[in-house]
Write a protein that holds these residues in place. Structure first.
Motif, PDB file in Angstrom:
ATOM      1  N   TYR A  86     110.653   7.969   3.268  1.00  0.00           N
ATOM      2  CA  TYR A  86     111.332   8.809   4.014  1.00  0.00           C
ATOM      3  C   TYR A  86     111.921  10.043   3.697  1.00  0.00           C
ATOM      4  O   TYR A  86     111.920  10.225   2.275  1.00  0.00           O
ATOM      5  N   GLU A  87     111.856  11.153   4.274  1.00  0.00           N
ATOM      6  CA  GLU A  87     112.491  12.284   4.075  1.00  0.00           C
ATOM      7  C   GLU A  87     113.937  12.159   3.513  1.00  0.00           C
ATOM      8  O   GLU A  87     114.811  11.563   4.168  1.00  0.00           O
ATOM      9  N   GLY A  88     114.210  12.903   2.180  1.00  0.00           N
ATOM     10  CA  GLY A  88     115.287  12.593   1.661  1.00  0.00           C
ATOM     11  C   GLY A  88     115.397  11.470   0.821  1.00  0.00           C
ATOM     12  O   GLY A  88     116.512  11.406  -0.275  1.00  0.00           O
ATOM     13  N   GLY A 164     119.823  -1.388   3.053  1.00  0.00           N
ATOM     14  CA  GLY A 164     118.888  -1.779   3.813  1.00  0.00           C
ATOM     15  C   GLY A 164     118.806  -1.447   5.264  1.00  0.00           C
ATOM     16  O   GLY A 164     120.036  -0.707   5.794  1.00  0.00           O
ATOM     17  N   ASP A 165     117.684  -1.860   5.846  1.00  0.00           N
ATOM     18  CA  ASP A 165     117.806  -1.339   7.387  1.00  0.00           C
ATOM     19  C   ASP A 165     117.806  -2.629   8.520  1.00  0.00           C
ATOM     20  O   ASP A 165     117.421  -2.331   9.576  1.00  0.00           O
ATOM     21  N   TRP A 185     117.844   5.418   9.585  1.00  0.00           N
ATOM     22  CA  TRP A 185     116.557   5.734   9.631  1.00  0.00           C
ATOM     23  C   TRP A 185     115.390   4.615   9.734  1.00  0.00           C
ATOM     24  O   TRP A 185     114.174   4.905   9.927  1.00  0.00           O
ATOM     25  N   GLY A 186     115.631   3.470   9.631  1.00  0.00           N
ATOM     26  CA  GLY A 186     114.689   2.270   9.196  1.00  0.00           C
ATOM     27  C   GLY A 186     114.269   1.917  10.594  1.00  0.00           C
ATOM     28  O   GLY A 186     114.240   2.335  11.565  1.00  0.00           O
ATOM     29  N   PHE A 187     114.304   0.692  10.612  1.00  0.00           N
ATOM     30  CA  PHE A 187     113.492   0.072  11.802  1.00  0.00           C
ATOM     31  C   PHE A 187     114.100  -0.832  12.788  1.00  0.00           C
ATOM     32  O   PHE A 187     113.976  -1.072  13.831  1.00  0.00           O
ATOM     33  N   GLU A 199     129.196  -2.366   5.770  1.00  0.00           N
ATOM     34  CA  GLU A 199     130.046  -2.033   5.401  1.00  0.00           C
ATOM     35  C   GLU A 199     130.234  -0.447   5.581  1.00  0.00           C
ATOM     36  O   GLU A 199     131.164   0.091   5.958  1.00  0.00           O
ATOM     37  N   PHE A 200     128.966   0.158   5.235  1.00  0.00           N
ATOM     38  CA  PHE A 200     128.841   1.314   5.386  1.00  0.00           C
ATOM     39  C   PHE A 200     127.774   1.828   6.168  1.00  0.00           C
ATOM     40  O   PHE A 200     126.633   0.914   6.268  1.00  0.00           O
ATOM     41  N   ILE A 201     127.640   2.990   6.975  1.00  0.00           N
ATOM     42  CA  ILE A 201     126.264   3.280   7.682  1.00  0.00           C
ATOM     43  C   ILE A 201     125.920   4.698   7.240  1.00  0.00           C
ATOM     44  O   ILE A 201     126.767   5.759   7.159  1.00  0.00           O
ATOM     45  N   ALA A 202     124.724   4.609   6.676  1.00  0.00           N
ATOM     46  CA  ALA A 202     124.049   5.953   6.336  1.00  0.00           C
ATOM     47  C   ALA A 202     123.119   6.548   7.343  1.00  0.00           C
ATOM     48  O   ALA A 202     122.306   6.030   7.788  1.00  0.00           O
ATOM     49  N   GLU A 203     123.562   8.065   7.770  1.00  0.00           N
ATOM     50  CA  GLU A 203     122.504   8.485   8.893  1.00  0.00           C
ATOM     51  C   GLU A 203     121.230   8.957   8.412  1.00  0.00           C
ATOM     52  O   GLU A 203     120.234   8.835   8.852  1.00  0.00           O
TER      53      GLU A 203
END
Length: 214
Positions: A86-88, A164-165, A185-187, A199-203
């Motif tokens: 994935y990009e990044g 994880g996603d 960005w996952g599934f 606990e955290f969400i990464a965009e």
């Protein structure tokens, strides 16, 4: 302060959906079964090849073992066709390495395939351990493999961010006493990740950096 990051692979580090779908649809076709749309694999995957096969054969469960064998034999040699990081992601791994964070990969994908994909796309990343599904070890969300990865990194599970996603990853992280971070960005969806303990969400991948200091 967190000392390590444990990564899921499919839907987190690499977009593997197209290759998984192609291999499984081929297996279904060869066994006279209907295929699934590629997008459907977003919810079919996540629990290992055995469960994937059982889901994909629908009501023809007697064919699941043969479909799994056909799928795995083909996927082993076709798991890098359309798969891409994935990009990044590479930038994130480089930044974490520079900060001295310990890194590991833990996937429900068969161990050999997990190692092939990671070795191909991230040859220079100093992962302490790359672990996939192996016979005799329960798949995620059972925490056994995640705890083994923490031990291999030499860190306490409470010092690990687990990225994880899927709900499987969030539940595994919690069961292992780690801190679950949901990868948007996952599934799967943000709702699923939050409902199962994120606990955290990464965009995006680089968002993970800000959680390492929390």
């Amino acid at each position: 302060m967190y000392q390590a990051v444990l990564f899921d692979l499919d839907g987190t580090l690499t977009d593997t959906l197209a290759d998984i779908a192609a291999a499984m649809n081929r297996a279904l076709r060869l066994h006279g079964l209907p295929e699934w749309p590629v997008d459907a694999y977003r919810t079919l995957v996540g629990d290992g090849a055995k469960t994937l096969s059982e889901r994909c054969v629908r009501d023809r469960q007697e064919l699941a073992p043969a479909v799994r064998q056909t799928y795995q034999a083909y996927y082993e040699t076709h798991n890098l066709v359309q798969t891409r990081p994935y990009e990044g992601v590479r930038e994130l791994l480089a930044a974490l390495t520079e900060r001295g964070m310990k890194l590991a990969v833990f996937s429900n994908k068969p161990d050999a395939d997990t190692k092939t994909v990671v070795r191909h796309f991230f040859p220079d990343v100093p992962f302490c351990v790359v672990r996939g599904q192996v016979e005799g070890v329960p798949v995620k969300p059972d925490p056994t493999g995640a705890l083994a990865a923490a031990a291999a990194m030499g860190v306490d599970p409470a010092e690990v961010l687990y990225l994880g996603d899927t709900s499987v990853d969030m539940r595994c992280a919690l069961a292992a006493g780690m801190h679950p971070v949901g990868a948007l960005w996952g599934f799967r969806t943000e709702e699923e990740l939050r409902q199962t303990g994120a606990e955290f969400i990464a965009e995006n991948p680089m968002d993970v950096l800000k959680f390492t200091h929390m």
